[in-house]
Each structure stands twice: as C-alpha cells, then as structure tokens.
Motif scaffolding. Sequence first.
Motif, PDB file in Angstrom:
ATOM      1  N   UNK A  68      46.944  31.643  47.099  1.00  0.00           N
ATOM      2  CA  UNK A  68      46.839  31.033  48.434  1.00  0.00           C
ATOM      3  C   UNK A  68      45.398  30.694  48.799  1.00  0.00           C
ATOM      4  N   UNK A  69      44.446  31.341  48.188  1.00  0.00           N
ATOM      5  CA  UNK A  69      43.014  31.072  48.411  1.00  0.00           C
ATOM      6  C   UNK A  69      42.391  30.839  47.035  1.00  0.00           C
ATOM      7  N   UNK A  70      42.570  29.633  46.537  1.00  0.00           N
ATOM      8  CA  UNK A  70      42.222  29.332  45.151  1.00  0.00           C
ATOM      9  C   UNK A  70      40.733  29.397  44.847  1.00  0.00           C
ATOM     10  N   UNK A  71      39.898  29.511  45.862  1.00  0.00           N
ATOM     11  CA  UNK A  71      38.451  29.600  45.619  1.00  0.00           C
ATOM     12  C   UNK A  71      38.039  30.977  45.129  1.00  0.00           C
ATOM     13  N   UNK A  72      38.891  32.000  45.280  1.00  0.00           N
ATOM     14  CA  UNK A  72      38.586  33.337  44.781  1.00  0.00           C
ATOM     15  C   UNK A  72      38.753  33.393  43.263  1.00  0.00           C
ATOM     16  N   UNK A  73      37.891  34.161  42.621  1.00  0.00           N
ATOM     17  CA  UNK A  73      38.037  34.486  41.211  1.00  0.00           C
ATOM     18  C   UNK A  73      37.928  35.996  41.088  1.00  0.00           C
ATOM     19  N   UNK A  74      38.953  36.626  40.505  1.00  0.00           N
ATOM     20  CA  UNK A  74      38.977  38.069  40.289  1.00  0.00           C
ATOM     21  C   UNK A  74      39.055  38.308  38.788  1.00  0.00           C
TER      22      UNK A  74
END
Length: 110
Positions: A68-74
């Motif tokens: 839903x928040x594709x800018x995050x990278x984990x």
Amino acid sequence: MTGDDQAWVPEACTLPTVERPLRQAEFDQLFATALRGQQRLSPTELRWRLDQAAEATARDLTARETSCCSFFSFTFAPDGDAVRVDVRVPAARVDVLNALADRAAAGMAA
C-alpha cells in the motif's frame, strides 16, 4: 485516534482509511513485543533489530505495508540471535520515516 497518530501515514498510502488504525496497531504490537533496537543509518534509512520469533510476523506486516506504500523498502537479514530489518525510503519520504522511527522508539520504550 488523533491526527498525530496518523502522522506517519502519507497521502500516497493506498490502504483504505478505515484499515489504517488496524495496521498501526499491528506495528505498535511488533514494536512493543519484538523490537530490541533501532539505529538511524542515514536520513533515508533506519535499522531495526527484532526478536527472531517475530520474523514471520514482521515479514508479513512489512510485505502488506509495501503493497500500500510502495516507496518503503524492507530488507531482512540474520543478525546473531536477532533479525535485522533495514527500512529505506526515498528522500521525499523522510518525514514518514522520521514518524515511523519515533513510533518505533515509543513502542520499544513502553
């Protein structure tokens, strides 16, 4: 829930508004029960150290968050007796990372 509670939820988030408090509660639970440490690596990156027993939960939660928040990278990696999670955002989303780091720190302290 106050506006401050939603500070780390950006406008770009596609998670329906009604589901956001539930997601926030999931992160709060993870932070309160499994977060063993947090380190700021750069303005756009932080590192969490989680209890190994929470890895599956953390992977599921972060995968749903990325959807839903594709800018995050984990990124997950073993770290001795823990699991390391590197959290990255683009420079335009540093404010979201700051709010998430604050929330994590508050949860760890609780």
